[in-house]
Design a protein around this motif. Structure first.
Motif, PDB file in Angstrom:
ATOM      1  N   THR A 316     124.360  18.044  32.138  1.00  0.00           N
ATOM      2  CA  THR A 316     125.633  17.205  31.558  1.00  0.00           C
ATOM      3  C   THR A 316     126.530  17.516  33.404  1.00  0.00           C
ATOM      4  OG1 THR A 316     125.252  17.097  29.575  1.00  0.00           O
ATOM      5  CG2 THR A 316     127.055  17.581  30.486  1.00  0.00           C
ATOM      6  N   PRO A 317     127.342  16.702  34.270  1.00  0.00           N
ATOM      7  CA  PRO A 317     128.308  17.030  34.700  1.00  0.00           C
ATOM      8  C   PRO A 317     129.280  17.173  34.392  1.00  0.00           C
ATOM      9  CG  PRO A 317     127.120  14.897  36.078  1.00  0.00           C
ATOM     10  CD  PRO A 317     126.438  15.206  33.973  1.00  0.00           C
ATOM     11  N   HIS A 318     129.766  18.285  35.137  1.00  0.00           N
ATOM     12  CA  HIS A 318     131.577  18.969  34.687  1.00  0.00           C
ATOM     13  C   HIS A 318     132.109  18.062  35.031  1.00  0.00           C
ATOM     14  CE1 HIS A 318     134.262  21.516  36.255  1.00  0.00           C
ATOM     15  NE2 HIS A 318     134.322  22.187  35.042  1.00  0.00           N
ATOM     16  N   ASP A 319     133.291  18.015  34.367  1.00  0.00           N
ATOM     17  CA  ASP A 319     134.414  17.195  35.587  1.00  0.00           C
ATOM     18  C   ASP A 319     135.469  18.040  34.483  1.00  0.00           C
ATOM     19  OD1 ASP A 319     135.890  15.316  37.209  1.00  0.00           O
ATOM     20  OD2 ASP A 319     136.384  14.202  35.312  1.00  0.00           O
ATOM     21  N   CYS A 320     136.362  18.560  35.522  1.00  0.00           N
ATOM     22  CA  CYS A 320     137.822  18.629  35.018  1.00  0.00           C
ATOM     23  C   CYS A 320     138.701  18.853  35.892  1.00  0.00           C
ATOM     24  CB  CYS A 320     137.667  20.379  33.753  1.00  0.00           C
ATOM     25  SG  CYS A 320     138.906  20.412  32.702  1.00  0.00           S
ATOM     26  N   THR A 321     138.356  18.405  37.423  1.00  0.00           N
ATOM     27  CA  THR A 321     138.454  18.890  38.671  1.00  0.00           C
ATOM     28  C   THR A 321     139.009  17.302  39.306  1.00  0.00           C
ATOM     29  OG1 THR A 321     136.029  17.908  38.739  1.00  0.00           O
ATOM     30  CG2 THR A 321     136.510  20.450  38.957  1.00  0.00           C
ATOM     31  N   GLY A 322     138.675  16.511  39.786  1.00  0.00           N
ATOM     32  CA  GLY A 322     139.347  15.859  40.778  1.00  0.00           C
ATOM     33  C   GLY A 322     138.365  14.170  40.416  1.00  0.00           C
ATOM     34  N   PRO A 323     139.182  12.779  40.912  1.00  0.00           N
ATOM     35  CA  PRO A 323     138.146  11.346  40.801  1.00  0.00           C
ATOM     36  C   PRO A 323     137.394  11.472  41.635  1.00  0.00           C
ATOM     37  CG  PRO A 323     140.353  11.897  41.668  1.00  0.00           C
ATOM     38  CD  PRO A 323     140.420  12.297  41.567  1.00  0.00           C
ATOM     39  N   VAL A 324     137.425  11.946  42.697  1.00  0.00           N
ATOM     40  CA  VAL A 324     136.210  11.509  43.474  1.00  0.00           C
ATOM     41  C   VAL A 324     134.760  11.828  42.828  1.00  0.00           C
ATOM     42  CG1 VAL A 324     134.735  11.695  46.203  1.00  0.00           C
ATOM     43  CG2 VAL A 324     137.842  11.238  45.603  1.00  0.00           C
ATOM     44  N   GLN A 325     135.203  13.186  42.522  1.00  0.00           N
ATOM     45  CA  GLN A 325     134.005  14.439  41.883  1.00  0.00           C
ATOM     46  C   GLN A 325     133.007  12.889  40.275  1.00  0.00           C
ATOM     47  OE1 GLN A 325     133.447  18.343  41.570  1.00  0.00           O
ATOM     48  NE2 GLN A 325     132.095  18.420  40.015  1.00  0.00           N
ATOM     49  N   LEU A 326     133.979  12.823  40.419  1.00  0.00           N
ATOM     50  CA  LEU A 326     133.946  12.260  38.512  1.00  0.00           C
ATOM     51  C   LEU A 326     133.007  10.562  38.506  1.00  0.00           C
ATOM     52  CD1 LEU A 326     134.257  11.612  35.579  1.00  0.00           C
ATOM     53  CD2 LEU A 326     136.246   9.981  36.353  1.00  0.00           C
ATOM     54  N   CYS A 327     133.105   9.668  40.093  1.00  0.00           N
ATOM     55  CA  CYS A 327     133.281   9.030  40.364  1.00  0.00           C
ATOM     56  C   CYS A 327     131.108   9.493  40.580  1.00  0.00           C
ATOM     57  CB  CYS A 327     133.720   8.192  41.663  1.00  0.00           C
ATOM     58  SG  CYS A 327     135.161   7.791  41.209  1.00  0.00           S
ATOM     59  N   THR A 369     130.644   3.801  33.197  1.00  0.00           N
ATOM     60  CA  THR A 369     130.278   2.640  34.135  1.00  0.00           C
ATOM     61  C   THR A 369     130.426   3.277  35.513  1.00  0.00           C
ATOM     62  OG1 THR A 369     130.364   0.423  32.572  1.00  0.00           O
ATOM     63  CG2 THR A 369     129.437   0.500  35.041  1.00  0.00           C
ATOM     64  N   PRO A 370     129.436   2.937  36.375  1.00  0.00           N
ATOM     65  CA  PRO A 370     129.286   3.852  37.631  1.00  0.00           C
ATOM     66  C   PRO A 370     129.479   3.169  38.649  1.00  0.00           C
ATOM     67  CG  PRO A 370     127.546   3.471  36.712  1.00  0.00           C
ATOM     68  CD  PRO A 370     127.777   3.257  35.799  1.00  0.00           C
ATOM     69  N   LEU A 371     130.416   2.983  39.656  1.00  0.00           N
ATOM     70  CA  LEU A 371     131.310   2.279  40.619  1.00  0.00           C
ATOM     71  C   LEU A 371     129.926   1.287  41.251  1.00  0.00           C
ATOM     72  CD1 LEU A 371     134.279   3.908  41.578  1.00  0.00           C
ATOM     73  CD2 LEU A 371     134.256   2.063  40.483  1.00  0.00           C
ATOM     74  N   SER A 372     130.117   0.114  41.749  1.00  0.00           N
ATOM     75  CA  SER A 372     129.128  -1.021  42.451  1.00  0.00           C
ATOM     76  C   SER A 372     129.732  -0.899  44.335  1.00  0.00           C
ATOM     77  CB  SER A 372     128.924  -2.131  41.806  1.00  0.00           C
ATOM     78  OG  SER A 372     130.267  -2.916  41.966  1.00  0.00           O
ATOM     79  N   GLY A 373     130.127  -0.650  44.502  1.00  0.00           N
ATOM     80  CA  GLY A 373     130.658  -0.448  46.537  1.00  0.00           C
ATOM     81  C   GLY A 373     130.059   0.381  46.986  1.00  0.00           C
ATOM     82  N   PRO A 374     129.619  -0.312  48.310  1.00  0.00           N
ATOM     83  CA  PRO A 374     129.036   0.680  49.294  1.00  0.00           C
ATOM     84  C   PRO A 374     129.161   2.147  49.231  1.00  0.00           C
ATOM     85  CG  PRO A 374     130.677  -0.379  50.045  1.00  0.00           C
ATOM     86  CD  PRO A 374     130.538  -1.138  48.592  1.00  0.00           C
ATOM     87  N   GLY A 375     128.349   2.743  49.604  1.00  0.00           N
ATOM     88  CA  GLY A 375     128.489   3.841  49.273  1.00  0.00           C
ATOM     89  C   GLY A 375     129.671   4.954  47.923  1.00  0.00           C
ATOM     90  N   LEU A 376     130.872   5.821  48.097  1.00  0.00           N
ATOM     91  CA  LEU A 376     131.006   6.255  46.770  1.00  0.00           C
ATOM     92  C   LEU A 376     131.951   5.365  45.560  1.00  0.00           C
ATOM     93  CD1 LEU A 376     132.640   9.634  47.616  1.00  0.00           C
ATOM     94  CD2 LEU A 376     130.041   8.855  47.028  1.00  0.00           C
ATOM     95  N   GLY A 377     132.050   3.721  46.724  1.00  0.00           N
ATOM     96  CA  GLY A 377     132.741   3.197  46.279  1.00  0.00           C
ATOM     97  C   GLY A 377     133.870   3.568  45.947  1.00  0.00           C
ATOM     98  N   THR A 378     134.660   4.923  46.191  1.00  0.00           N
ATOM     99  CA  THR A 378     136.265   4.545  46.225  1.00  0.00           C
ATOM    100  C   THR A 378     136.624   5.271  47.694  1.00  0.00           C
ATOM    101  OG1 THR A 378     138.104   5.499  44.813  1.00  0.00           O
ATOM    102  CG2 THR A 378     135.594   6.906  45.357  1.00  0.00           C
ATOM    103  N   ALA A 379     138.247   5.814  47.440  1.00  0.00           N
ATOM    104  CA  ALA A 379     138.911   6.171  48.467  1.00  0.00           C
ATOM    105  C   ALA A 379     140.030   6.580  48.229  1.00  0.00           C
ATOM    106  CB  ALA A 379     139.009   5.354  50.329  1.00  0.00           C
ATOM    107  N   LEU A 380     141.024   7.299  49.566  1.00  0.00           N
ATOM    108  CA  LEU A 380     141.885   7.483  48.688  1.00  0.00           C
ATOM    109  C   LEU A 380     142.587   6.397  48.973  1.00  0.00           C
ATOM    110  CD1 LEU A 380     142.174  11.263  51.264  1.00  0.00           C
ATOM    111  CD2 LEU A 380     141.504  10.896  48.883  1.00  0.00           C
ATOM    112  N   SER A 381     143.749   6.325  48.144  1.00  0.00           N
ATOM    113  CA  SER A 381     144.640   5.711  47.906  1.00  0.00           C
ATOM    114  C   SER A 381     145.901   5.683  49.112  1.00  0.00           C
ATOM    115  CB  SER A 381     145.596   5.642  46.853  1.00  0.00           C
ATOM    116  OG  SER A 381     146.157   6.850  46.616  1.00  0.00           O
ATOM    117  N   GLU A 382     146.856   4.191  49.052  1.00  0.00           N
ATOM    118  CA  GLU A 382     147.894   4.244  50.554  1.00  0.00           C
ATOM    119  C   GLU A 382     148.773   5.163  49.811  1.00  0.00           C
ATOM    120  OE1 GLU A 382     147.548   3.174  53.944  1.00  0.00           O
ATOM    121  OE2 GLU A 382     145.663   2.928  53.439  1.00  0.00           O
TER     122      GLU A 382
END
Length: 399
Positions: A316-327, A369-382
Motif C-alpha cells: 500500500t503506497p503512503h500518501d500524507c505528503t503531496g499531490p505529485v506523489q499521489l499521482c 483512477t490513474p492519470l492518462s497523460g504522458p509521463g506523470l500526467g501532471t505539472a506544477l500549476s501556473e
C-alpha cells in the motif's frame, strides 16, 4: 538528450513539500516531489546531486540511480534518499513525455482500472511546517471543511458517516497518540486506553462494519505498550495496526505481529529493498507500506513490490505528503498485482493539492483512477509558479 538544469521549489506556507524539476535540452521538464524539510532537501539537491546530474542523458535511469545512491544515508529516509527519490520521479516523467507514454503504460499496463482508497483523517494543516508528527503539529487550530483530525477526536461517529457517504473503504485514525507523551510511550494508562477505545467504539456504533478501521500508532510505543493497546482495541475489529513500534527492530515487530488480533502494517519509514527484505524475512509485517518519495523513488518501489509479492505480502503506497506523489502512487497501485489500496487525505485532495498542480487522479465512489497523460500526467500549476511565496533555486549546466 541531456539534463541542462535542476530547479527546486517549495512554498513558504508548506515548507515540508519540495518539488524538483529537471530541464532537458529538448525542452522537456520532468517533475519530482518529496516531503519533510524542503529547504534541506533543496540544498542537498543543488550541492550533491546537481554536479552528478547536469549534462547526463535522463533516459539512463538505472545508471543515474546507481550513481546517486549515497555513501551515507542509504538505510534512512534522510535528505539523501528523499533527494534521490524526487530525482527518480522526474526521470520517469521525462521518459514518459519523451515517448508519449503514461506512467501506467511505462509500468507495464494496468492490473486494474481504478484503486480503492482509504482516508487518512488529517486536517488541512496537518504536519504543515515542522517535522514532528505529535499533537504539536496536528494543525487543530486551523479548522476547514474537511477537518477530519478534529473530526475523529471530537465527532468520530459523524466523521465515519461522512466518509461512508463519500465512498471510502477505510479510515485511518490515531486515537492513542496523545497518551504516548505521558510516559514516553513506555506504557499507557487505563484512562487513556478507555478514551482512545471510546473513539473506536463511537465509529463502530455509527457505521458498524460499513468502513474498515485502520489504527495508526506512529511508532510511538514500546513493545509491551503496543501489545496492550492492540488487546484493548481488538473488539472494534481494526483492519490493521500500523507502525506500533519504531520499524528499526524486525524481531520486535514480528513479536507484536504474533500477538496482534489483526494485520500489522509497516512502514513508510523503511527505505530500499534491503530494509524491506529484513522485515519480510523476519515475518514482521502483513502489509508493506511504501513511500515512493522516501524509499528511493518509483524505480525502487517497483522492486519492493516484487519482493513483497514473492513473500505473498500486499503493498500500500503512503500518501500524507503531496499531490505529485499521489499521482505517482495511484499509477503504481494500478499496475502492481499485489497492491491492496491507496492512501489519500481528502482534506489535502480537496484543498491545497488542487492549487499546486494541474491534474489529480479522479476520485469517485471510493476509488482513484490513474492519470492518462504522458509521463506523470501532471505539472506544477501556473498559480503555484507565479506565487511570490514560492522559493526557487536553479543549478544550470555551464556551457
Amino acid at each position: 538528450m541531456r539534463i541542462v538544469a535542476l530547479e527546486t521549489l517549495y512554498h513558504r506556507s508548506r515548507p515540508n513539500v519540495v518539488y524538483l524539476r529537471l530541464e532537458t535540452d529538448d525542452g522537456i521538464v520532468g517533475l519530482g516531489e518529496t516531503f519533510y524539510g524542503g529547504e534541506a532537501v533543496a540544498a542537498y539537491a543543488h550541492e550533491a546531486i546537481a554536479p552528478l546530474l547536469l549534462g547526463v542523458d535522463p533516459l539512463c535511469r538505472q545508471a543515474i540511480n546507481h550513481t546517486l545512491l549515497p555513501y551515507v544515508g542509504r538505510r534512512s529516509a534522510g535528505v539523501e534518499m528523499r533527494g534521490v527519490s524526487a530525482v527518480d520521479m522526474a526521470l520517469w516523467d521525462i521518459a514518459g513525455q519523451a515517448s508519449s507514454q503514461s506512467l501506467v503504460t511505462m509500468l507495464g499496463g494496468a492490473a486494474r482500472d481504478r484503486v480503492p482508497a482509504y482516508n487518512t483523517c488529517a486536517g488541512d494543516d496537518y504536519v504543515r511546517a515542522t517535522q514532528r508528527v505529535d499533537a504539536s503539529n496536528w494543525g487543530l487550530q486551523a479548522g476547514g471543511r474537511y477537518d477530519d483530525l478534529r473530526g475523529f477526536l471530537e465527532r468520530p461517529g459523524e466523521l465515519a458517516a461522512s466518509l461512508v457517504e463519500d465512498g471510502f473503504h477505510g479510515m485511518k485514525v490515531w486515537p492513542f497518540d496523545q497518551a504516548a507523551r505521558e510516559g514516553n510511550g513506555q506504557d499507557i494508562s487505563r484512562g487513556a486506553l478507555k478514551a482512545g477505545c471510546g473513539i473506536l467504539a463511537a465509529i463502530r456504533e455509527a457505521v458498524g462494519d460499513r468502513i474498515e478501521l485502520l489504527l495508526e500508532m506512529h511508532g510511538l510505543w514500546s513493545l509491551p505498550a503496543a501489545c496492550r493497546i492492540a488487546e484493548a482495541a481488538a473488539e472494534f475489529r481494526p483492519y490493521w495496526f500500523e507502525d506500533p513500534i519504531q520499524p528499526d527492530n524486525a524481531r520486535a515487530l514480528a513479536s507484536f505481529r504474533q500477538h496482534a488480533p489483526s494485520w500489522t502494517a509497516a512502514s513508510e519509514m523503511l527505505t530500499g529493498v534491503p530494509a524491506y527484505l529484513e522485515f519480510m524475512a523476519a515475518g514482521a509485517m502483513d502489509v508493506a507500506i511504501v513511500d515512493i518519495g522516501w524509499c528511493g523513488g518509483l524505480t525502487e518501489a517497483v522492486k519492493i513490490a516484487a519482493l513483497a509479492e514473492a513473500h505473498a505480502i500486499p503493498i500500500t503506497p503512503h500518501d500524507c505528503t503531496g499531490p505529485v506523489q499521489l499521482c505517482v502512487a495511484v499509477a503504481f497501485s494500478a499496475t502492481q498485482r499485489n497492491a491492496l489500496a491507496q492512501e489519500m487525505v481528502r482534506a489535502f485532495y480537496r484543498g491545497w493539492y488542487a492549487d499546486f498542480v494541474t491534474d489529480l487522479p479522479p476520485f469517485e465512489d471510493g476509488h482513484l483512477t490513474p492519470l492518462s497523460g504522458p509521463g506523470l500526467g501532471t505539472a506544477l500549476s501556473e498559480q503555484f509558479l507565479a506565487d511570490p511565496q514560492v522559493v526557487r533555486r536553479r543549478s544550470c549546466l555551464q556551457r
